[in-house]
Design a protein around this motif. Structure first.
Motif, PDB file in Angstrom:
ATOM      1  N   GLU A 178       0.501  -1.148   0.196  1.00 57.52           N
ATOM      2  CA  GLU A 178       0.071   0.581   0.034  1.00 57.52           C
ATOM      3  C   GLU A 178       0.609   0.928   0.037  1.00 57.52           C
ATOM      4  OE1 GLU A 178      -2.486  -0.745   3.559  1.00 57.52           O
ATOM      5  OE2 GLU A 178      -4.003  -2.590   2.436  1.00 57.52           O
ATOM      6  N   ASN A 179       1.677   0.982   1.067  1.00 58.51           N
ATOM      7  CA  ASN A 179       2.894   2.229   0.988  1.00 58.51           C
ATOM      8  C   ASN A 179       4.245   2.159   1.184  1.00 58.51           C
ATOM      9  OD1 ASN A 179       2.885   5.330   0.851  1.00 58.51           O
ATOM     10  ND2 ASN A 179       2.416   5.407   2.601  1.00 58.51           N
ATOM     11  N   ILE A 180       4.698   1.461   0.547  1.00 59.67           N
ATOM     12  CA  ILE A 180       5.977   1.029   1.394  1.00 59.67           C
ATOM     13  C   ILE A 180       7.114   2.831   0.470  1.00 59.67           C
ATOM     14  CG2 ILE A 180       8.285  -0.002   1.163  1.00 59.67           C
ATOM     15  CD1 ILE A 180       6.921  -1.145   3.221  1.00 59.67           C
ATOM     16  N   VAL A 194      10.375  -1.806   9.865  1.00 60.30           N
ATOM     17  CA  VAL A 194       9.834  -0.617   9.263  1.00 60.30           C
ATOM     18  C   VAL A 194      10.909  -0.472   8.344  1.00 60.30           C
ATOM     19  CG1 VAL A 194       8.580   1.220   9.104  1.00 60.30           C
ATOM     20  CG2 VAL A 194       8.139  -0.512  10.165  1.00 60.30           C
ATOM     21  N   GLN A 195      12.381  -0.233   9.058  1.00 58.71           N
ATOM     22  CA  GLN A 195      13.010   1.137   8.091  1.00 58.71           C
ATOM     23  C   GLN A 195      14.542  -0.143   7.747  1.00 58.71           C
ATOM     24  OE1 GLN A 195      13.111   4.076   7.152  1.00 58.71           O
ATOM     25  NE2 GLN A 195      10.900   3.991   7.773  1.00 58.71           N
ATOM     26  N   GLU A 214      -0.991  -2.243   8.135  1.00 57.36           N
ATOM     27  CA  GLU A 214      -1.456  -1.819   8.549  1.00 57.36           C
ATOM     28  C   GLU A 214      -1.012  -0.427   8.923  1.00 57.36           C
ATOM     29  OE1 GLU A 214      -4.205  -2.155  10.989  1.00 57.36           O
ATOM     30  OE2 GLU A 214      -4.807  -3.988   9.112  1.00 57.36           O
ATOM     31  N   GLN A 215      -1.974   0.632   9.078  1.00 54.02           N
ATOM     32  CA  GLN A 215      -0.868   2.052   8.950  1.00 54.02           C
ATOM     33  C   GLN A 215      -1.320   3.352  10.425  1.00 54.02           C
ATOM     34  OE1 GLN A 215      -1.285   4.216   5.623  1.00 54.02           O
ATOM     35  NE2 GLN A 215      -0.564   2.831   4.201  1.00 54.02           N
ATOM     36  N   LYS A 216      -0.748   3.336  10.732  1.00 52.24           N
ATOM     37  CA  LYS A 216      -1.197   4.439  11.662  1.00 52.24           C
ATOM     38  C   LYS A 216      -0.853   6.525  11.619  1.00 52.24           C
ATOM     39  CE  LYS A 216      -1.708   5.655  16.635  1.00 52.24           C
ATOM     40  NZ  LYS A 216      -1.644   5.618  18.741  1.00 52.24           N
ATOM     41  N   SER A 226       2.907  -5.024   7.415  1.00 49.94           N
ATOM     42  CA  SER A 226       2.508  -5.921   6.342  1.00 49.94           C
ATOM     43  C   SER A 226       1.721  -7.017   5.913  1.00 49.94           C
ATOM     44  CB  SER A 226       2.799  -4.902   5.366  1.00 49.94           C
ATOM     45  OG  SER A 226       4.228  -5.542   4.211  1.00 49.94           O
ATOM     46  N   LYS A 227       1.367  -7.542   5.761  1.00 51.81           N
ATOM     47  CA  LYS A 227       0.818  -8.853   4.783  1.00 51.81           C
ATOM     48  C   LYS A 227       1.133  -9.483   4.240  1.00 51.81           C
ATOM     49  CE  LYS A 227       0.388 -10.254   9.787  1.00 51.81           C
ATOM     50  NZ  LYS A 227       0.896  -9.351  10.763  1.00 51.81           N
TER      51      LYS A 227
END
Length: 650
Positions: A2-4, A208-209, A418-420, A427-428
Motif C-alpha cells: 500500500e505505501n512502502i 520498518v526501516q 496496517e497504518q497509523k 504488512s502481510k
C-alpha cells in the motif's frame, strides 16, 4: 503494497508535498499577532500570545498545549485551530492536522480556500468521500476556475468513481491472509509466483526501516514452507527486493539500490537458477539501467520480455512503465509504453500475466479509490487498451501498488498494510479470488524432462510454442542444463505447436488445442531427443492438408521452418521425405496422394534453398502404418509426413 516508501518502492504520496505549500500559506495568512483575532476572550488571546512565543522558539508541543487551552476558553476561536493544524503538519501528524482543520472549517465564518482544498484531499485520502465532495464543492464556490485543473478534475472523477464502487455488493469477495509461514516477518510485500503456484518469492524487512531481502516459500503437500533467504549470493547488506521470476522459476530479475556497481540509485540485476543454485547476480547494465531509478521488474513467462518502472528521461511523467525484449542474450533499448498506459503522473509495479497480454500496474493518475490504485490494460497486437480500475475491495482509500495473479487467472496475491497516522506498522501478503470481470485469460502449462534417447543424459534444449493460426512464437525457453527439466506455457483457446530442439539431434514436435477460457490440467511430457544418425526418423506432426488435397495449409509454416533449419544446421544430413496415408481409398489413389504430399514438402524446402541433392521424396500409401487402421484416431496418426535420415556424410 500500500505505501512502502523505500528506494525500491513507491515514494510517499505526492499530496503531502502540496500541503507544504499550504502550510506556508496558512502561516502567512493567519498571523500569531493578537490584532484582528476572532475571540473576545482575553485569556484565550493571552494563551495565543504564549503559543506564538513557543512557536518562535520551535517548541511546537508547548505551543500546541497553549492553543488547546485557548480553545477551551473559546471553542469558536478558529485562528487557534488553523494554527494547531499547521504545527501538527510540521510535526508530520496528519490525523491531527485533519482534525484541527475540520474544526477550523466548522468555526470560521469564511474559511480560506486553500484549507478547503486541502480538506477535500485529506478526506478523500481517508475514504471519507462524502466529506471530500462537500469540502470540494465549498472550495469551488470560492475558486470556480480551478474546476478544470488537472488535480481537481481527477479528484472530482475519483470521488464519483469511489462512491459508485462502494455501492457494489462485495459479500462474495474475501481477503485471506496467507499463513504465518509466509507472513513471518515485520513487513513482506511485492510477491512473485511461479506458474505452477509452487514457489512464491517476495521482499521482506524485519523492521520498518530495515534492510530489504528476497525470500522464498514453497507450496509442498498443501502447505507453505517457512520463507527463507533465496540465496547468500543474492541477498547482501544492501537492499535487494522487488523481484520477478519467469514462469519456470529459473530466471529472476530483481532490484538492488546503491550498490558498488550501480549506474543509478536503483538498478536491475539478473540471476539464473541452474539445478538448485542461483548464479551470481549481474547488473543488467545499459540500456536497461541508467543514472536514474529503475525498479519493480516483471518478466514474461519465458523470461524474454521485461517490464519495469523508471523515472528516466524520455518518459511522459514522474515514473513510467517501460518494456525491453531479449534476443541472443542482449536486451533491447527500453521502449516507453506510451500514452495508452503512462501519464504525466506515476505508473509503477507492472505485472505481466503469463498469458503475455494482460498488464496489471499501479497508478495515481486515473480515477480511483485514493492514492495509488491497481489497474489492468490488455494488449491486442501492439496496442494497449484503456486501463481499467480493479475496483473495490481490491482498491481502497489507501495505496495499493502491486498485485500478481496466478496462471489460472482466478487467484491474486498482494500486500496489505496496517497504518497509523500514515505510518506503516506492518504488512502481510494476502490472497483474493478475482471477480470474473477483471480476470485475465488463463493459461496452463506442461512440464517434463529432455534427455538423450540413447544415454538418457539430461539435455539443455530450446522449448518453443507457436500459435498455428498466426505463426507467432508465444513462448520460448530452455530446459535446465543439469536436470533437463522444462516448463512450457499453454494458453487457452488456441491451436498450438510445440518444438523441442537441440543441435545435433532431430527435434521433437507435437500439436495440441486448448479450450477457450478453460485451463487444462498440466501434463507431464518427457522428451527423448534422437541423435542424428542413419536410420532415425522424425514425424512432421504439424504439416496439414485438407482431405484429398496435397496443398500445404498455412498453419504448416512453423513445421516447414523448423525442418528447413534442421537441414541448414546439419549440412551433412541426407534425408528422404516420406508420405503416408490411411487405408481408406484405393491403393493407386493413396499412392498418388502420399507421393504428391511428400512432393509438396520437398518443393517447399527446395524453394527455400535446400539442395535437391540432399533431399528426396517418396510416397508409401498405406503400406507402413504406425497403428492398425481400425479407428479414426489410429487412421489420423497414420496419415503423416516423415523425415528419414538416409545417411550422414562424414
Amino acid at each position: 503494497m500500500e505505501n512502502i516508501t523505500t528506494d525500491t518502492q513507491i515514494h510517499g504520496y505526492s499530496i503531502k508535498r502540496v500541503f507544504s505549500l499550504l502550510l506556508l500559506l496558512a502561516i502567512s495568512t493567519v498571523s500569531f499577532a493578537q490584532s484582528g483575532l476572532s475571540t473576545d476572550s482575553k485569556k484565550a488571546k493571552k494563551l495565543y500570545e504564549k503559543a506564538d512565543k513557543k512557536y518562535k522558539e520551535r517548541d511546537f508541543l508547548t505551543a500546541i498545549s497553549y492553543l488547546e487551552e485557548s480553545v477551551r476558553q473559546d471553542s469558536e476561536f478558529f485562528e487557534a485551530y488553523i494554527r494547531m493544524g499547521s504545527l501538527y503538519n510540521a510535526m508530520g501528524q496528519e490525523d491531527s492536522v485533519y482534525s484541527k482543520f475540520q474544526l477550523y472549517e466548522k468555526t470560521a465564518l469564511d474559511p480560506i480556500a486553500s484549507v478547503l482544498e486541502r480538506l477535500a484531499f485529506m478526506a478523500f485520502d481517508r475514504g471519507e468521500y462524502g466529506k471530500a465532495e462537500s469540502f470540494l464543492n465549498k472550495f469551488l464556490v470560492k475558486v470556480p476556475e480551478r474546476e478544470s485543473s488537472r488535480d481537481i478534475d481527477l479528484l472530482i472523477r475519483s470521488i464519483r468513481f469511489a462512491k459508485k464502487e462502494l455501492k457494489k455488493p462485495v459479500d462474495s469477495i474475501e481477503l485471506k491472509i496467507l499463513p504465518s509461514e509466509v507472513n513471518r516477518f515485520k513487513l513482506q510485500y511485492l510477491p512473485s509466483i511461479t506458474v505452477d503456484n509452487a514457489s512464491m518469492f517476495f521482499t521482506k524487512r524485519d523492521y520498518v526501516q530495515g534492510d530489504e531481502d528476497i525470500v522464498v516459500s514453497h507450496f509442498v503437500d498443501g502447505k507453505w514452507t517457512p520463507a527463507e533467504s533465496i540465496s547468500p549470493r543474492i541477498n547482501s547488506s544492501l537492499n535487494e527486493g522487488a523481484c520477478a521470476v519467469s514462469a519456470d522459476g529459473r530466471t529472476m530479475i530483481f532490484t538492488s539500490c546503491d550498490g558498488k556497481y550501480s549506474l543509478g540509485s536503483c538498478d536491475l540485476y539478473i540471476t539464473r537458477k541452474v539445478g538448485d543454485n542461483w548464479s551470481k547476480p549481474k547488473n543488467l547494465g545499459k540500456p536497461i539501467n541508467s543514472r536514474y531509478w529503475e525498479s519493480q521488474p516483471s518478466l514474461s513467462a519465458d523470461g524474454k520480455t521485461l517490464y519495469f518502472s523508471s523515472n528516466r528521461t524520455g518518459g511522459l511523467g514522474g515514473r513510467d512503465i517501460w518494456v525491453s525484449k531479449s534476443a541472443d542474450g542482449k536486451w533491447s533499448v527500453p521502449i516507453n509504453l506510451g500514452g495508452d498506459v503512462n501519464t504525466p503522473k506515476d505508473e509503477t509495479t507492472p505485472f505481466i500475466h503469463p498469458n503475455g497480454s494482460d498488464l496489471y500496474f499501479s497508478a495515481n493518475s486515473y480515477p480511483g479509490m485514493g492514492g495509488y490504485d491497481l489497474f489492468v490494460s490488455s494488449k491486442t497486437d501492439s496496442l494497449w487498451s484503456i486501463p481499467r480500475n480493479l475496483g473495490f475491495p481490491i482498491n481502497t482509500f489507501k495505496d495499493e501498488v502491486a498485485i500478481i495473479i496466478g496462471a489460472e487467472g482466478q487467484m491474486a496475491y498482494f500486500a496489505k498494510e496496517e497504518q497509523k497516522n500514515f505510518e506503516i506498522l506492518d504488512s502481510k501478503i494476502v490472497s483474493i479470488t478475482l471477480p470474473k470481470e477483471i480476470r485475465p485469460d488463463p493459461v496452463s502449462y506442461n512440464i517434463g524432462r529432455v534427455t538423450d534417447k540413447e544415454t538418457l543424459i539430461p539435455l539443455k534444449a530450446e522449448v518453443e510454442i507457436i500459435d498455428l493460426n498466426t505463426n507467432k512464437v508465444i513462448y520460448r525457453n530452455e530446459s535446465d542444463s543439469l536436470t533437463g527439466s522444462y516448463l512450457m506455457i499453454v494458453p487457452a483457446g488456441l491451436e498450438l505447436a510445440a518444438y523441442v530442439k537441440k543441435k545435433g539431434y532431430l527435434y521433437s514436435d507435437f500439436h495440441f488445442t486448448t479450450q477457450t477460457n478453460k485451463v487444462s490440467e498440466p501434463d507431464t511430457i518427457n522428451i527423448k531427443l534422437k541423435p542424428i544418425s542413419e536410420g532415425e526418423s522424425l514425424i512432421l506432426k504439424n504439416i496439414y492438408f485438407d482431405i484429398d488435397s496435397y496443398e500445404i495449409k498455412k498453419k504448416s509454416i512453423s513445421e516447414l521452418d523448423n525442418a528447413y533449419q534442421l537441414l541448414i544446421e546439419n549440412p551433412d544430413m541426407i534425408v528422404e521425405i516420406a508420405g503416408h496415408t490411411d487405408d481408406i481409398g484405393s491403393k493407386n489413389y493413396n499412392q498418388q496422394l502420399s507421393e504428391k504430399r511428400a512432393g509438396a514438402v520437398y518443393d517447399m524446402l527446395t524453394s527455400k534453398g535446400i539442395s535437391r541433392s540432399r533431399i528426396s521424396f517418396k510416397g508409401y500409401a498405406d503400406l507402413q502404418p504406425l497403428l492398425p487402421n481400425t479407428t479414426d484416431s489410429n487412421r489420423k496418426s497414420n496419415r503423416r509426413i516423415e523425415f528419414r535420415v538416409l545417411r550422414v556424410n562424414q
